[in-house]
Design a protein around this motif. Sequence first.
Motif, mmCIF file in Angstrom:
data_model
loop_
_atom_site.group_PDB
_atom_site.id
_atom_site.type_symbol
_atom_site.label_atom_id
_atom_site.label_comp_id
_atom_site.label_asym_id
_atom_site.label_seq_id
_atom_site.Cartn_x
_atom_site.Cartn_y
_atom_site.Cartn_z
ATOM 1 N N HIS A 186 59.762 45.858 36.398
ATOM 2 C CA HIS A 186 60.232 46.356 36.719
ATOM 3 C C HIS A 186 61.378 45.341 38.204
ATOM 4 C CE1 HIS A 186 61.604 49.836 34.330
ATOM 5 N NE2 HIS A 186 60.511 50.108 34.755
ATOM 6 N N TYR A 187 62.267 45.133 38.300
ATOM 7 C CA TYR A 187 62.909 44.483 39.444
ATOM 8 C C TYR A 187 63.373 45.598 39.903
ATOM 9 C CZ TYR A 187 60.858 40.360 36.836
ATOM 10 O OH TYR A 187 60.665 39.031 35.850
ATOM 11 N N LYS A 188 63.881 45.504 41.761
ATOM 12 C CA LYS A 188 64.294 46.288 41.872
ATOM 13 C C LYS A 188 65.379 45.817 42.977
ATOM 14 C CE LYS A 188 61.884 50.590 41.384
ATOM 15 N NZ LYS A 188 60.458 50.133 40.464
ATOM 16 N N LEU A 196 67.357 42.295 34.260
ATOM 17 C CA LEU A 196 66.641 42.015 34.922
ATOM 18 C C LEU A 196 65.389 42.712 34.249
ATOM 19 C CD1 LEU A 196 66.382 40.588 38.156
ATOM 20 C CD2 LEU A 196 66.445 38.796 36.472
ATOM 21 N N CYS A 219 62.173 35.512 41.112
ATOM 22 C CA CYS A 219 63.699 35.852 41.489
ATOM 23 C C CYS A 219 63.385 35.950 42.546
ATOM 24 C CB CYS A 219 63.995 36.893 40.066
ATOM 25 S SG CYS A 219 64.806 38.097 40.863
#
Lengths: 236, 435
Positions: B290-292, B302, B318
């Motif tokens: 999980h990207y924030k 993403l 990233c």
Amino acid sequence: MRYKIAIVEDSLEFSELLKKYFEKFSQEEQVDFDLEFFSDGDEVTSDYEPKYQVFFLDIMMKRVNGMEAAKIIRQYDQDVIIIFITNMSNYAIEGYSVNALGYLLKPLSYFAFKQELIKCINKINSKTYTHVLIPQENGIVKLGVSDILYIESFKHMLTVVTKDKVYEYRGTLKELETTINDKHFYRSNNCYLVNLKWVSGVSGDYCIVEEHSLKISRSRKKGFMEALTNYIGDAS
Amino acid sequence: MIETLNIPRSHTAIAEWLFCLLFIIIYNKRLKGIKLYLSIIVFLVLFLLYQWFAGQLPIGFWILGMIGAVLLMFIFIFSMTDLNIKTIGYITLQAFIMAEFAASLEWQIYYYLISMYPNLAYPVLEYSILSIIFILLFVVFYMFEIRYKSKNTDLPISKNDLMTAAIISILVFAISNLSFVNIQTPITGTNTGEIFYIRTLVDLVGIVLFYSISEHKLAAYTKMELNALEGILNRQYTQYKQYQDSIDIINQKYHDLKHQIGIIRSEDNSFQKAKYLDELEKGMNTYDTHYKTGNKVLDTILTSKGLTIVNNNINFTCVADGSLIDFISVMDICSIFGNALDNSLESVIDIKEKDKRLVKMAVFKQKQLLLIKFENYYDKPLKYVDGMYLTTKKDKTIHGYGLKSIRSIVEKYNGTTTINTQNNWFTLSILIPIP
């Protein structure tokens, strides 16, 4: 040249691994390192000395974590390269706030380590500290190239503009361009040689350098923008 | 050459100036207020002076005179708009044919009237016909052009388009003026009315050809837009399917976890216990994708790539300040990041050694400049065709198209795209001034 590296990592096992990787890299590439190990963020931040070229910072540490440590380091040192080490991608995503755009993921392979280190070394080596000599009435002034914002040429007169001073002397941009010979400079039109480092924005046909707006000629716009893109891309 | 009854030079000058003006009104960005009006008037005078001067030249210089006129039109548009050279070339030719048509039509009508009613041959009639026809055509053409602009057909003028325009213009100009040279061919006329009519007709054909190109481009653009939309729908569908896959994996992990917790609980040796816990943690991290970043669209993209990244053992790192790309439209974010990440991920999947599957992404700013950077390691030589990198993949058209569409989107935001390949790293850098 020996590169000074600080490694801040609370896992002894991982520190050992990094040490081995550095030794292997030294042998393969004939590069020497001075390694210093720390086991928590507070050990480097308590009385920080800007003597390192690269920081390897574990993000998850007990007392002062990597991100906090990086913030403190940045207050004292704008130039040092910071590389985070993490097992969770999510924690490093905010690295931009401390200008740390590279990080290493655990478990770390030698290959990934080597690639990142090569990039670091190239970046350190590309920071050239060249000078130009500027004749003035009362002698010759030695000026660091990176302090120059831009140079203007008008009727055989050159105006060298820095943040707080302006120097004028007889000369041509062509001559100066060869002495500077730096890919960080680009001609925005016939009369301006701009230091890309100081370009803070582009608006229409003008580039913004501190409080100055400099015209970019139509024929040079594409080349200028590409040079700027590569400069900022490489500098990160 | 029938010179006595041909279109007066001043009419040609006004027509050329007027139809350049049409495009300048639509695309003007350079000047405003008094400067704008002054330049327009100065150019009208220049056009009139030029045509007067060209009229003094011996007839042998006629073609050269026309080339000069086209050049003047080019300079007029060049100095008043921000368009690129190819586009200016194209619209100069279009404006030239429009001017030819307009002048030819109004003169034909005037000639017809005075040959029917010779006593009407006054400048008043001459100039009222000129005004009526020019204004009428101006409005019609303006409506066409504004229609293309409102549809936002950002398709750039290619070298081929420019070539086509040049061929059309040269042919139209040559055929329409053939009758004025005293030679007999099957497509030349002999009496004056006929000659004027042929000229008007051929010029009209030229205009129809130009608009058929525009219509074709518009259709192509609409189709491209549709394709992009379809792409987004497809992406959403794959994402949905991937979520389902993820849920299956999570359910399976849940069972494993229960089992592993049982083992850890029964373990007395604290060293062993820690080792198990470490392993457990490692196992969980792999599935945490999980990207924030601060931008929801980017997060979704993403996350949707997360499974590809995990399943193919790609080392993806990233660093991204998503809040910086809020000014870019959802569709454009999808195209830029979707295309660039797909390119990078697909390229590293082909690498046999899993260690070398390195992909990096960064979104950050330097003062008022946004930089988006995609990097990936490669071990096979890359192909470079027509200014575009192609991966060694089979499906070359899609990849070339991916980079091309990134480039054109970035240009829309006044940005620049560069590609570098150094030390086996492919780097795509995008710079956009933050508005």
